[in-house]
Design a protein around this motif. Structure first.
Motif, PDB file in Angstrom:
ATOM      1  N   LEU A  17       0.842  -1.188   0.000  1.00  0.00           N
ATOM      2  CA  LEU A  17       0.000   0.000   0.000  1.00  0.00           C
ATOM      3  C   LEU A  17       0.878   1.237   0.000  1.00  0.00           C
ATOM      4  N   VAL A  18       0.436   2.280  -0.683  1.00  0.00           N
ATOM      5  CA  VAL A  18       1.094   3.586  -0.645  1.00  0.00           C
ATOM      6  C   VAL A  18       0.277   4.448   0.309  1.00  0.00           C
ATOM      7  N   VAL A  19       0.931   4.972   1.335  1.00  0.00           N
ATOM      8  CA  VAL A  19       0.254   5.756   2.364  1.00  0.00           C
ATOM      9  C   VAL A  19       0.721   7.202   2.259  1.00  0.00           C
ATOM     10  N   ALA A  20      -0.218   8.121   2.043  1.00  0.00           N
ATOM     11  CA  ALA A  20       0.071   9.554   2.006  1.00  0.00           C
ATOM     12  C   ALA A  20      -0.422  10.159   3.320  1.00  0.00           C
ATOM     13  N   THR A  21       0.480  10.851   4.042  1.00  0.00           N
ATOM     14  CA  THR A  21       0.150  11.441   5.335  1.00  0.00           C
ATOM     15  C   THR A  21       0.412  12.935   5.287  1.00  0.00           C
ATOM     16  N   HIS A  42       3.862   2.100 -14.060  1.00  0.00           N
ATOM     17  CA  HIS A  42       4.546   1.232 -13.107  1.00  0.00           C
ATOM     18  C   HIS A  42       5.985   1.646 -12.842  1.00  0.00           C
ATOM     19  N   GLY A  43       6.567   2.481 -13.672  1.00  0.00           N
ATOM     20  CA  GLY A  43       7.938   2.932 -13.462  1.00  0.00           C
ATOM     21  C   GLY A  43       8.044   4.191 -12.625  1.00  0.00           C
ATOM     22  N   ARG A  44       6.942   4.723 -12.179  1.00  0.00           N
ATOM     23  CA  ARG A  44       6.932   5.996 -11.426  1.00  0.00           C
ATOM     24  C   ARG A  44       7.332   5.781  -9.977  1.00  0.00           C
ATOM     25  N   ASP A  45       8.117   6.711  -9.442  1.00  0.00           N
ATOM     26  CA  ASP A  45       8.513   6.679  -8.038  1.00  0.00           C
ATOM     27  C   ASP A  45       7.309   7.086  -7.192  1.00  0.00           C
ATOM     28  N   PRO A  46       6.912   6.272  -6.200  1.00  0.00           N
ATOM     29  CA  PRO A  46       5.726   6.621  -5.403  1.00  0.00           C
ATOM     30  C   PRO A  46       5.889   7.919  -4.625  1.00  0.00           C
ATOM     31  N   ARG A  47       7.131   8.297  -4.306  1.00  0.00           N
ATOM     32  CA  ARG A  47       7.354   9.525  -3.534  1.00  0.00           C
ATOM     33  C   ARG A  47       7.211  10.789  -4.383  1.00  0.00           C
ATOM     34  N   SER A  48       7.046  10.620  -5.704  1.00  0.00           N
ATOM     35  CA  SER A  48       6.889  11.780  -6.581  1.00  0.00           C
ATOM     36  C   SER A  48       5.439  12.017  -6.989  1.00  0.00           C
TER      37      SER A  48
END
Length: 86
Positions: A17-21, A42-48
């Motif tokens: 899971l990607v969690v945004a806080t 699918h190649g994208r960095d989740p932090r961006s």
């Protein structure tokens, strides 16, 4: 050797899971890595990813990855990304 998960595709393979806080109001939103990967690639960095807090309208959300909780309680809500026309 530990593998760093730096793309949505790698997070998808680990069923995460990607969690945004929000740093101000501590509101959290959880998303399936598979949904975000299909939406952003699918190649994208989740932090961006461009998350915005619904409550206080801040855009500098802290992004973390977590394992999918298989013993999920009904209080755990997983959001789905949508495209908003504007």
């Amino acid at each position: 050797m530990a593998v760093s998960i730096d793309t949505l595709g790698k997070a998808l393979r680990h069923n995460m899971l990607v969690v945004a806080t929000c740093p101000q109001c501590e509101r959290q939103a959880r998303f399936l890595a598979s949904d975000l990967g299909n939406f952003y690639g699918h190649g994208r960095d989740p932090r961006s990813l461009p998350f915005r807090c619904k409550e206080c309208d801040r855009r500098d959300c802290r992004i973390t990855l977590m394992d999918y909780p298989f013993d999920r309680t009904p209080e755990t809500i997983v959001w789905r990304p949508v495209k908003v026309r504007g």
